[in-house]
Each structure stands twice: as structure tokens, then as C-alpha cells.
Design a protein around this motif. Structure first.
Motif: not given
Length: 113
Positions: A37-46, A48-59
């Protein structure tokens, strides 16, 4: 009679050992599940952080193209949130922050363009 008492004690120790063994296996299963569960959560957070960085760059690129000051808009949003949070902490006190909505902040930002 001494032999019978010893047999009972050995049986009791054996039962206790089996119980400990069962509990240990259950605990091991829980630890394995928690690691997964911890690994799955870590992967999901990673991800989401990547997607957030991409969205921020676009914005930021869109904001630069439209000549919008991203830092000022962000600061205004943080100030509004802090005012709302302060107003929520003091429920008996009415403030101007209660009357300001996010749409007012957006309208102010758009009118400044």
C-alpha cells in the motif's frame, strides 16, 4: 502425578507457541500489505507531482502569453484563503473576507489585465 502435570504444562506451552506463531504470521501479512500500500501510494504521489508540475508549466506559459502576473495571483489567492481561515477560526466575528468570493478575486485579476 508429576508426569501428568508436566504434560499439561507442555501442552499449555505448545498451545501458547502456536498462538504466537499464528499472530506472527498475521502480523507478517499485515506488514507485507502495508508495504504494498505504501509503495502504491508513493507511486501515485510521484505521478500526481509530475502531473502538477506539467500543469503548472502550462498555466505559467499561458499566463505569460496573456501577460498575467502569476506570483501576484498566487499571493492574492493565499491572502484570501488566510482571511477565510481566520474568519472561520473566529465564528462570532464578521469580516470583509466573508463577503469576498473567489469569483471576486478572479474578476479583479481579469479587470487588471
Amino acid at each position: 502425578m508429576g508426569l501428568g502435570g508436566t504434560a499439561k504444562k507442555l501442552q499449555k506451552v505448545t498451545d501458547m507457541a502456536e498462538d504466537v506463531y499464528t499472530r506472527l504470521n498475521d502480523l507478517r501479512d499485515q506488514v507485507v500489505e502495508m508495504r504494498e500500500t505504501t509503495q502504491e501510494t508513493s507511486d501515485r504521489v510521484d505521478r500526481l507531482e509530475k502531473e502538477t508540475a506539467e500543469m503548472r508549466a502550462l498555466l505559467e506559459a499561458l499566463a505569460e502569453r496573456e501577460d498575467i502576473d502569476v506570483e501576484r495571483v498566487t499571493a492574492d489567492a493565499h491572502i484570501s484563503e488566510a482571511e477565510r481561515s481566520t474568519a472561520a477560526d473566529a465564528p462570532g466575528e464578521a469580516s470583509e473576507a466573508d463577503d469576498t468570493s473567489e469569483s471576486d478575486t478572479v474578476e479583479e485579476t481579469e479587470s487588471d489585465i
